[in-house]
Write a protein that holds these residues in place. Sequence first.
Motif, PDB file in Angstrom:
ATOM      1  N   LEU A  80       2.949  -1.188  -7.341  1.00 48.63           N
ATOM      2  CA  LEU A  80       3.560  -1.159  -6.010  1.00 48.63           C
ATOM      3  C   LEU A  80       4.874  -0.370  -5.976  1.00 48.63           C
ATOM      4  N   THR A  81       5.570  -0.225  -7.103  1.00 42.68           N
ATOM      5  CA  THR A  81       6.786   0.611  -7.048  1.00 42.68           C
ATOM      6  C   THR A  81       6.407   2.090  -6.884  1.00 42.68           C
ATOM      7  N   GLN A  82       5.160   2.394  -7.199  1.00 39.11           N
ATOM      8  CA  GLN A  82       4.663   3.760  -6.995  1.00 39.11           C
ATOM      9  C   GLN A  82       4.352   3.982  -5.501  1.00 39.11           C
ATOM     10  N   MET A  83       4.066   2.893  -4.805  1.00 43.96           N
ATOM     11  CA  MET A  83       3.727   2.962  -3.373  1.00 43.96           C
ATOM     12  C   MET A  83       4.961   2.749  -2.503  1.00 43.96           C
ATOM     13  N   GLY A  84       6.152   2.624  -3.149  1.00 41.89           N
ATOM     14  CA  GLY A  84       7.391   2.565  -2.369  1.00 41.89           C
ATOM     15  C   GLY A  84       8.061   1.208  -2.276  1.00 41.89           C
ATOM     16  N   LEU A  85       7.698   0.263  -3.154  1.00 39.38           N
ATOM     17  CA  LEU A  85       8.262  -1.093  -3.062  1.00 39.38           C
ATOM     18  C   LEU A  85       9.788  -1.115  -3.156  1.00 39.38           C
ATOM     19  N   ASP A  86      10.367  -0.191  -3.933  1.00 36.95           N
ATOM     20  CA  ASP A  86      11.833  -0.156  -4.064  1.00 36.95           C
ATOM     21  C   ASP A  86      12.515   0.501  -2.858  1.00 36.95           C
ATOM     22  N   ILE A  87      11.717   1.146  -2.002  1.00 36.72           N
ATOM     23  CA  ILE A  87      12.324   1.885  -0.886  1.00 36.72           C
ATOM     24  C   ILE A  87      12.246   1.071   0.399  1.00 36.72           C
ATOM     25  N   ASP A  88      11.029   0.605   0.701  1.00 31.18           N
ATOM     26  CA  ASP A  88      10.820  -0.063   1.991  1.00 31.18           C
ATOM     27  C   ASP A  88       9.510  -0.842   1.881  1.00 31.18           C
ATOM     28  N   GLU A  89       9.612  -2.161   2.023  1.00 32.52           N
ATOM     29  CA  GLU A  89       8.431  -3.001   1.819  1.00 32.52           C
ATOM     30  C   GLU A  89       7.316  -2.708   2.822  1.00 32.52           C
ATOM     31  N   LYS A  90       7.700  -2.326   4.035  1.00 36.89           N
ATOM     32  CA  LYS A  90       6.686  -2.037   5.073  1.00 36.89           C
ATOM     33  C   LYS A  90       5.886  -0.784   4.698  1.00 36.89           C
ATOM     34  N   LEU A  91       6.633   0.236   4.232  1.00 38.48           N
ATOM     35  CA  LEU A  91       5.976   1.491   3.818  1.00 38.48           C
ATOM     36  C   LEU A  91       5.015   1.208   2.663  1.00 38.48           C
ATOM     37  N   CYS A  92       5.485   0.402   1.719  1.00 40.32           N
ATOM     38  CA  CYS A  92       4.688   0.063   0.543  1.00 40.32           C
ATOM     39  C   CYS A  92       3.418  -0.687   0.968  1.00 40.32           C
ATOM     40  N   PHE A  93       3.582  -1.659   1.861  1.00 43.62           N
ATOM     41  CA  PHE A  93       2.424  -2.439   2.311  1.00 43.62           C
ATOM     42  C   PHE A  93       1.412  -1.530   2.989  1.00 43.62           C
ATOM     43  N   GLU A  94       1.896  -0.639   3.843  1.00 42.27           N
ATOM     44  CA  GLU A  94       0.986   0.233   4.594  1.00 42.27           C
ATOM     45  C   GLU A  94       0.242   1.169   3.627  1.00 42.27           C
ATOM     46  N   ASN A  95       0.930   1.689   2.624  1.00 41.24           N
ATOM     47  CA  ASN A  95       0.251   2.552   1.630  1.00 41.24           C
ATOM     48  C   ASN A  95      -0.836   1.769   0.905  1.00 41.24           C
ATOM     49  N   ALA A  96      -0.493   0.555   0.476  1.00 46.05           N
ATOM     50  CA  ALA A  96      -1.467  -0.270  -0.253  1.00 46.05           C
ATOM     51  C   ALA A  96      -2.621  -0.651   0.681  1.00 46.05           C
ATOM     52  N   ARG A  97      -2.272  -0.961   1.931  1.00 47.83           N
ATOM     53  CA  ARG A  97      -3.314  -1.382   2.893  1.00 47.83           C
ATOM     54  C   ARG A  97      -4.356  -0.278   3.086  1.00 47.83           C
ATOM     55  N   GLN A  98      -3.883   0.958   3.234  1.00 44.91           N
ATOM     56  CA  GLN A  98      -4.828   2.066   3.441  1.00 44.91           C
ATOM     57  C   GLN A  98      -5.788   2.204   2.263  1.00 44.91           C
ATOM     58  N   LEU A  99      -5.249   2.011   1.058  1.00 42.87           N
ATOM     59  CA  LEU A  99      -6.105   2.137  -0.138  1.00 42.87           C
ATOM     60  C   LEU A  99      -7.137   1.010  -0.181  1.00 42.87           C
ATOM     61  N   VAL A 100      -6.672  -0.210   0.114  1.00 49.07           N
ATOM     62  CA  VAL A 100      -7.597  -1.354   0.058  1.00 49.07           C
ATOM     63  C   VAL A 100      -8.663  -1.220   1.152  1.00 49.07           C
ATOM     64  N   ALA A 101      -8.246  -0.761   2.350  1.00 48.23           N
ATOM     65  CA  ALA A 101      -9.214  -0.613   3.448  1.00 48.23           C
ATOM     66  C   ALA A 101     -10.313   0.367   3.036  1.00 48.23           C
ATOM     67  N   TYR A 102      -9.919   1.480   2.426  1.00 49.61           N
ATOM     68  CA  TYR A 102     -10.930   2.475   2.031  1.00 49.61           C
ATOM     69  C   TYR A 102     -11.778   1.961   0.857  1.00 49.61           C
ATOM     70  N   ALA A 103     -11.130   1.271  -0.079  1.00 48.52           N
ATOM     71  CA  ALA A 103     -11.888   0.702  -1.212  1.00 48.52           C
ATOM     72  C   ALA A 103     -12.950  -0.262  -0.692  1.00 48.52           C
ATOM     73  N   SER A 104     -12.604  -1.031   0.334  1.00 46.58           N
ATOM     74  CA  SER A 104     -13.558  -1.997   0.883  1.00 46.58           C
ATOM     75  C   SER A 104     -14.736  -1.249   1.538  1.00 46.58           C
ATOM     76  N   GLU A 105     -14.424  -0.129   2.193  1.00 47.60           N
ATOM     77  CA  GLU A 105     -15.483   0.667   2.845  1.00 47.60           C
ATOM     78  C   GLU A 105     -16.486   1.205   1.829  1.00 47.60           C
ATOM     79  N   ILE A 106     -16.010   1.596   0.649  1.00 43.30           N
ATOM     80  CA  ILE A 106     -16.912   2.245  -0.327  1.00 43.30           C
ATOM     81  C   ILE A 106     -17.386   1.264  -1.404  1.00 43.30           C
ATOM     82  N   GLY A 107     -17.070  -0.024  -1.248  1.00 44.51           N
ATOM     83  CA  GLY A 107     -17.543  -1.029  -2.212  1.00 44.51           C
ATOM     84  C   GLY A 107     -16.820  -0.977  -3.548  1.00 44.51           C
ATOM     85  N   SER A 108     -15.553  -0.531  -3.546  1.00 43.04           N
ATOM     86  CA  SER A 108     -14.772  -0.535  -4.788  1.00 43.04           C
ATOM     87  C   SER A 108     -13.686  -1.613  -4.672  1.00 43.04           C
ATOM     88  N   ARG A 109     -12.638  -1.484  -5.438  1.00 43.21           N
ATOM     89  CA  ARG A 109     -11.608  -2.522  -5.470  1.00 43.21           C
ATOM     90  C   ARG A 109     -10.279  -1.888  -5.863  1.00 43.21           C
TER      91      ARG A 109
END
Length: 305
Positions: free
Chosen positions: A105-134
């Motif tokens: 998560l520090t790669q996704m911006g956790l040290d900068i802004d928690e909202k930005l970090c969450f949104e980056n992680a959310r986009q990845l999880v949403a797409y992973a769910s679409e393609i059956g990955s994790r």
Amino acid sequence: MRAAQQPLMLRSFFLSLSQNRDLRRWMEHSRLAKRLTRRFIAGNTLREAIAVCDRLNTEGILTTLDHLGESVTDPSEANQAREHCMEALRAIASRSLQSTISIKLTQMGLDIDEKLCFENARQLVAYASEIGSRVEFDMESSAYTDRTLAIVEKLHNEYGCVRAVIQAYLFRSEADIEKLNRELLPVRICKGAYVEPPDVAFEKKSDVDTNYLKLAHALLEDGASPGIATHDERMVEVAKPFPKDSFEYQMLYGIRRDLQRKLVREGYRVRVYVPYGDAWYPYFMRRLAERPANVLFLVRNFFKN
Ligand code: FDA
């Protein structure tokens, strides 16, 4: 100095080197260093890492792709890191790879802004769910544990298809695992790879090992699809009596390849963590810290090749 203290001192030495920016800059640009680290890093590009996943999948080994990087300090770097991971997910989908991705998560911006970090992680999880990955969320130092788990739990509730990481060296981990088991949130259990103060973590390796066995058992009994992440044969044994389809072993690229293949031959699920990218220095130094003898091993192989 007692002999038992030597490995600890070497461990601290390599972990402190992992913070050295000048050495990092030099190493990450050195061709010599690249050759030296090939054993543990799949390559600088996604293409090289995908070739490794293809090969491992053919051998019956699952993979998790890690685009190396951590502690970004600029929002554009965090967005760029998310795009690298998105590209990895697209490659997994287009080549039907048996693979997840692992992110920090520090790669996704956790040290900068928690909202930005969450949104980056959310986009990845949403797409992973679409393609059956994790998406597997690596755990960094204890300064990030609460924030990381909060984000992973939120995404688990929204999408499923995540896995958290719990470190056996932390005192808090037993309570975390009880909670995550109740939520049926998949967990990767590992020993832990960072320098932690004595008020939050076991210092003695034997205590960490005892706690690992206890926590792995709790996950295997009550958890959802746990990942037993270790190269330690004593830890590997704890899972063997459990149904083979109820868990997976996880190991790092280039480490105990003999054990990885043996477990696959015995019918167990094994997933290998495949790190790639230019920012390999901190990851590599943590691997040397775990086993300082690797320095000799790498130098010997370098001259042999
Ligand atoms: P231990 O360190 O006791 O080693 C047992 C044996 O394994 C050694 O005797 C040696 O044979 C072999 N071995 C272990 N490390 C080696 C190395 N570097 N080189 C060569 N041989 C080695 N940590 C963390 O804090 N957060 C995380 O998110 C993760 N994620 C993660 C994913 C996966 C898939 C794995 C396998 C590990 C992690 N880790 C991690 C790292 C973990 O915390 C731990 O530092 C290492 O796995 C080493 O611990 P072992 O359980 O292998 O035991």
